[in-house]
Design a protein around this motif. Structure first.
Motif, PDB file in Angstrom:
ATOM      1  N   GLN A 140       1.034  -1.189  -0.118  1.00 55.79           N
ATOM      2  CA  GLN A 140      -0.110   0.406   0.069  1.00 55.79           C
ATOM      3  C   GLN A 140       0.804   1.325   0.112  1.00 55.79           C
ATOM      4  OE1 GLN A 140      -2.831  -0.167   3.300  1.00 55.79           O
ATOM      5  NE2 GLN A 140      -3.912  -2.126   2.345  1.00 55.79           N
ATOM      6  N   SER A 141       2.422   1.001   0.504  1.00 58.35           N
ATOM      7  CA  SER A 141       3.365   2.437   0.495  1.00 58.35           C
ATOM      8  C   SER A 141       3.896   2.268  -0.955  1.00 58.35           C
ATOM      9  CB  SER A 141       3.611   2.745   1.565  1.00 58.35           C
ATOM     10  OG  SER A 141       4.553   1.054   1.792  1.00 58.35           O
ATOM     11  N   GLY A 142       4.071   1.255  -1.760  1.00 55.94           N
ATOM     12  CA  GLY A 142       4.951   1.459  -3.353  1.00 55.94           C
ATOM     13  C   GLY A 142       5.539   0.269  -3.071  1.00 55.94           C
ATOM     14  N   ALA A 143       5.734   0.140  -2.222  1.00 52.15           N
ATOM     15  CA  ALA A 143       7.534  -0.492  -2.099  1.00 52.15           C
ATOM     16  C   ALA A 143       6.551  -1.721  -2.859  1.00 52.15           C
ATOM     17  CB  ALA A 143       7.644  -1.780  -0.524  1.00 52.15           C
ATOM     18  N   VAL A 144       7.860  -2.518  -3.109  1.00 54.17           N
ATOM     19  CA  VAL A 144       8.108  -3.730  -4.588  1.00 54.17           C
ATOM     20  C   VAL A 144       9.315  -4.276  -3.908  1.00 54.17           C
ATOM     21  CG1 VAL A 144       7.140  -2.345  -6.833  1.00 54.17           C
ATOM     22  CG2 VAL A 144       9.856  -2.522  -5.856  1.00 54.17           C
ATOM     23  N   PRO A 145       8.711  -6.135  -4.479  1.00 55.77           N
ATOM     24  CA  PRO A 145      10.082  -7.222  -4.101  1.00 55.77           C
ATOM     25  C   PRO A 145      11.233  -6.269  -5.045  1.00 55.77           C
ATOM     26  CG  PRO A 145       8.224  -8.129  -4.352  1.00 55.77           C
ATOM     27  CD  PRO A 145       8.053  -6.937  -5.220  1.00 55.77           C
ATOM     28  N   GLY A 146      12.621  -6.224  -4.272  1.00 56.90           N
ATOM     29  CA  GLY A 146      13.828  -5.465  -4.764  1.00 56.90           C
ATOM     30  C   GLY A 146      14.791  -6.185  -5.833  1.00 56.90           C
ATOM     31  N   THR A 147      13.910  -6.434  -6.773  1.00 58.54           N
ATOM     32  CA  THR A 147      15.002  -6.860  -8.114  1.00 58.54           C
ATOM     33  C   THR A 147      15.419  -5.791  -8.938  1.00 58.54           C
ATOM     34  OG1 THR A 147      12.651  -7.178  -9.317  1.00 58.54           O
ATOM     35  CG2 THR A 147      13.032  -9.026  -7.878  1.00 58.54           C
ATOM     36  N   ARG A 148      15.982  -6.406 -10.301  1.00 59.69           N
ATOM     37  CA  ARG A 148      16.552  -5.191 -11.204  1.00 59.69           C
ATOM     38  C   ARG A 148      15.613  -4.857 -11.614  1.00 59.69           C
ATOM     39  NH1 ARG A 148      23.246  -6.615 -12.125  1.00 59.69           N
ATOM     40  NH2 ARG A 148      23.939  -6.801 -10.389  1.00 59.69           N
ATOM     41  N   GLU A 149      15.602  -6.165 -12.365  1.00 55.52           N
ATOM     42  CA  GLU A 149      13.354  -5.201 -12.922  1.00 55.52           C
ATOM     43  C   GLU A 149      13.153  -4.374 -12.431  1.00 55.52           C
ATOM     44  OE1 GLU A 149      15.315  -8.964 -13.979  1.00 55.52           O
ATOM     45  OE2 GLU A 149      14.790  -8.379 -12.107  1.00 55.52           O
ATOM     46  N   ASN A 150      12.898  -3.912 -10.663  1.00 55.38           N
ATOM     47  CA  ASN A 150      11.270  -3.468 -10.341  1.00 55.38           C
ATOM     48  C   ASN A 150      12.581  -2.464 -10.917  1.00 55.38           C
ATOM     49  OD1 ASN A 150       9.505  -5.623 -10.057  1.00 55.38           O
ATOM     50  ND2 ASN A 150       9.728  -5.686  -8.007  1.00 55.38           N
ATOM     51  N   CYS A 151      13.910  -2.330  -9.975  1.00 58.35           N
ATOM     52  CA  CYS A 151      14.681  -0.576  -9.645  1.00 58.35           C
ATOM     53  C   CYS A 151      14.773   0.023 -11.289  1.00 58.35           C
ATOM     54  CB  CYS A 151      16.182  -1.229  -8.946  1.00 58.35           C
ATOM     55  SG  CYS A 151      16.902  -0.296  -8.996  1.00 58.35           S
ATOM     56  N   ALA A 152      14.494  -1.236 -12.518  1.00 62.42           N
ATOM     57  CA  ALA A 152      14.769   0.190 -13.496  1.00 62.42           C
ATOM     58  C   ALA A 152      13.472   0.559 -13.811  1.00 62.42           C
ATOM     59  CB  ALA A 152      14.907  -1.056 -14.522  1.00 62.42           C
ATOM     60  N   ARG A 153      12.213  -0.476 -13.465  1.00 60.92           N
ATOM     61  CA  ARG A 153      11.266   0.290 -14.143  1.00 60.92           C
ATOM     62  C   ARG A 153      10.988   1.525 -13.006  1.00 60.92           C
ATOM     63  NH1 ARG A 153      11.819  -4.706 -15.941  1.00 60.92           N
ATOM     64  NH2 ARG A 153       9.999  -4.934 -17.126  1.00 60.92           N
ATOM     65  N   LEU A 154      11.471   1.362 -12.104  1.00 58.70           N
ATOM     66  CA  LEU A 154      11.211   2.412 -11.001  1.00 58.70           C
ATOM     67  C   LEU A 154      12.056   3.859 -11.175  1.00 58.70           C
ATOM     68  CD1 LEU A 154      10.868   0.842  -7.449  1.00 58.70           C
ATOM     69  CD2 LEU A 154       9.022   2.298  -8.991  1.00 58.70           C
ATOM     70  N   MET A 155      13.188   3.117 -11.768  1.00 57.97           N
ATOM     71  CA  MET A 155      14.359   4.568 -12.666  1.00 57.97           C
ATOM     72  C   MET A 155      13.811   4.835 -13.883  1.00 57.97           C
ATOM     73  SD  MET A 155      17.859   3.141 -10.516  1.00 57.97           S
ATOM     74  CE  MET A 155      18.364   3.111  -9.330  1.00 57.97           C
ATOM     75  N   GLU A 156      13.021   4.156 -14.209  1.00 58.85           N
ATOM     76  CA  GLU A 156      12.313   4.526 -15.965  1.00 58.85           C
ATOM     77  C   GLU A 156      11.044   5.269 -15.918  1.00 58.85           C
ATOM     78  OE1 GLU A 156      11.926   1.118 -17.906  1.00 58.85           O
ATOM     79  OE2 GLU A 156      14.468   0.541 -18.071  1.00 58.85           O
ATOM     80  N   ALA A 157      10.866   5.703 -14.167  1.00 60.30           N
ATOM     81  CA  ALA A 157       9.538   6.533 -14.293  1.00 60.30           C
ATOM     82  C   ALA A 157      10.066   7.669 -13.483  1.00 60.30           C
ATOM     83  CB  ALA A 157       8.584   5.652 -13.440  1.00 60.30           C
ATOM     84  N   GLY A 158      11.391   7.330 -13.438  1.00 59.30           N
ATOM     85  CA  GLY A 158      11.771   8.915 -12.381  1.00 59.30           C
ATOM     86  C   GLY A 158      11.430   8.904 -11.046  1.00 59.30           C
ATOM     87  N   GLU A 159      11.233   7.802 -10.283  1.00 61.19           N
ATOM     88  CA  GLU A 159      11.006   8.219  -9.393  1.00 61.19           C
ATOM     89  C   GLU A 159      11.970   8.391  -7.842  1.00 61.19           C
ATOM     90  OE1 GLU A 159       8.136   7.679  -8.267  1.00 61.19           O
ATOM     91  OE2 GLU A 159       6.614   6.338  -9.154  1.00 61.19           O
ATOM     92  N   HIS A 160      11.549   8.930  -6.991  1.00 67.00           N
ATOM     93  CA  HIS A 160      13.121   8.074  -5.715  1.00 67.00           C
ATOM     94  C   HIS A 160      12.800   6.362  -4.872  1.00 67.00           C
ATOM     95  CE1 HIS A 160      13.053  12.958  -5.935  1.00 67.00           C
ATOM     96  NE2 HIS A 160      13.964  12.720  -5.771  1.00 67.00           N
ATOM     97  N   ILE A 161      13.800   6.382  -5.339  1.00 65.49           N
ATOM     98  CA  ILE A 161      13.925   5.381  -4.911  1.00 65.49           C
ATOM     99  C   ILE A 161      14.670   4.391  -2.813  1.00 65.49           C
ATOM    100  CG2 ILE A 161      14.184   2.582  -5.356  1.00 65.49           C
ATOM    101  CD1 ILE A 161      14.036   4.112  -8.407  1.00 65.49           C
ATOM    102  N   LEU A 162      14.281   3.983  -1.958  1.00 68.52           N
ATOM    103  CA  LEU A 162      14.941   3.938  -1.017  1.00 68.52           C
ATOM    104  C   LEU A 162      15.520   2.391  -0.621  1.00 68.52           C
ATOM    105  CD1 LEU A 162      15.981   4.148   2.253  1.00 68.52           C
ATOM    106  CD2 LEU A 162      13.252   3.357   2.771  1.00 68.52           C
ATOM    107  N   VAL A 163      16.805   1.830  -1.011  1.00 63.59           N
ATOM    108  CA  VAL A 163      17.243   0.338  -1.058  1.00 63.59           C
ATOM    109  C   VAL A 163      17.468   0.544   0.474  1.00 63.59           C
ATOM    110  CG1 VAL A 163      18.747   0.927  -2.605  1.00 63.59           C
ATOM    111  CG2 VAL A 163      18.597  -0.945  -2.053  1.00 63.59           C
ATOM    112  N   TYR A 164      17.733  -1.187   0.871  1.00 67.49           N
ATOM    113  CA  TYR A 164      19.220  -1.177   2.401  1.00 67.49           C
ATOM    114  C   TYR A 164      19.530  -2.335   1.943  1.00 67.49           C
ATOM    115  CZ  TYR A 164      15.635   0.944   5.283  1.00 67.49           C
ATOM    116  OH  TYR A 164      14.225   1.961   5.429  1.00 67.49           O
ATOM    117  N   PRO A 165      20.982  -2.035   1.043  1.00 70.24           N
ATOM    118  CA  PRO A 165      21.354  -2.686   1.074  1.00 70.24           C
ATOM    119  C   PRO A 165      21.531  -4.238   1.527  1.00 70.24           C
ATOM    120  CG  PRO A 165      23.217  -1.327   0.203  1.00 70.24           C
ATOM    121  CD  PRO A 165      21.586  -0.812   1.216  1.00 70.24           C
ATOM    122  N   GLY A 166      22.055  -4.258   2.744  1.00 70.48           N
ATOM    123  CA  GLY A 166      21.930  -5.300   3.932  1.00 70.48           C
ATOM    124  C   GLY A 166      20.523  -6.309   3.956  1.00 70.48           C
ATOM    125  N   GLY A 167      19.466  -6.454   3.278  1.00 70.30           N
ATOM    126  CA  GLY A 167      18.782  -6.974   3.048  1.00 70.30           C
ATOM    127  C   GLY A 167      18.559  -7.863   4.570  1.00 70.30           C
TER     128      GLY A 167
END
Length: 284
Positions: A98-125
């Protein structure tokens, strides 16, 4: 529906909840943890960035407050890349979606970046969430450089965002190392299903206590700091260069650790704590 379409749905069709709904949902946590923020001037609403943070124990306490602050003060609806583990937790996974989070895959990240979104990631997972004793605020990134690859490939600046407080709200009583030393654990982990689900025990959550012997977190004040953006343009075209990926990763990690240290200094000098908070936490 194939996997690629499933990947696209939460990215393309997400409608953010109204700000008043977010604030109402966070009202108790906001009053309980009294979050403070610094460095917000480093986040530019019209210049999308990849925010890289430190994951805290259980990974559920500070994220919603960070989301709310950027939404309210900057008009930014932060899109989070979550560890797959989070999406297996009933109710919590619904909050994430509901807050717009998505599974952390490169495909999801690429689409968010292509859409110009601000993105939060935790490399430690998930591993950084599954704290062991003595791991408060420790960055457990293993060999991950995927976030650097994506930032370079899509020329996204990286903003380190440090979070202090949540790891102090609990004390770890039993961690994965304790559990895996038991005969019961060794027997359980022989199951391929359980072993795969827990990454051979790596993602086993700790048993922690907050107020007294309970799981109620102590009311520690939360502190957040946004560091200066790290320009990825000098790395342009080098996303497949392992040495350059590690250089950028090191730069981000060092910057994040500096922000954490700033917050420790800020907390040490913060006299606006209140008697009840002092009594229920370990603050002197």
């Amino acid at each position: 529906m194939n996997a690629e379409v499933q990947c696209l749905v939460p990215v393309a069709r997400f409608t953010p909840p109204p700000l008043h709904t977010v604030k109402a949902a966070n009202a108790l946590a906001r009053g309980y943890f009294k979050p403070q923020f610094t460095g917000l001037e480093n986040v530019n609403p019209i210049n999308p960035a990849l925010l890289v943070g430190n994951h805290t124990i259980y990974g559920m306490l500070d994220g919603p407050l960070l989301f709310e602050k950027l939404y309210e003060s900057k008009g930014i609806v932060l899109r989070s890349l979550g560890d797959h583990m989070h999406f297996k937790v009933p109710l919590w996974r619904d909050v994430l979606k509901q807050s717009g989070a998505v599974p952390g895959t490169r495909e999801n990240c690429a689409r968010l970046m292509e859409a110009g979104e601000h993105i939060l990631v935790y490399p430690g997972g998930g591993r950084e969430v599954a704290k062991r004793k003595g791991e408060k605020y420790k960055l457990t990134w293993k060999t991950r450089t995927g976030f650097c690859y994506m930032a370079i490939k899509h020329q996204y600046p990286i903003i380190p965002v440090a979070s202090l407080g949540a790891d102090d709200a609990f004390d770890v009583v039993l961690d994965a190392y304790d559990f895996m030393r038991t005969p019961v654990a060794r027997r359980i982990l022989k199951s391929k299903l359980i072993s795969n689900q827990t990454a051979n025990g790596d993602l086993l959550m700790p048993l922690a206590k907050g107020i007294g012997p309970t799981l109620i977190p102590r009311p520690e004040k939360f502190y957040f700091s946004f560091g200066e953006p790290i320009d990825t343009r000098p790395y342009a075209g080098q996303e497949n260069n392992k040495e350059r990926l590690w250089q950028l990763r090191y730069q981000v990690m060092q910057s994040l650790e500096r922000e954490l240290e700033k917050l420790r200094v800020m907390r040490a000098g913060d006299s606006d704590v209140g008697l009840w908070r002092k009594l229920l936490t370990k603050r002197k």
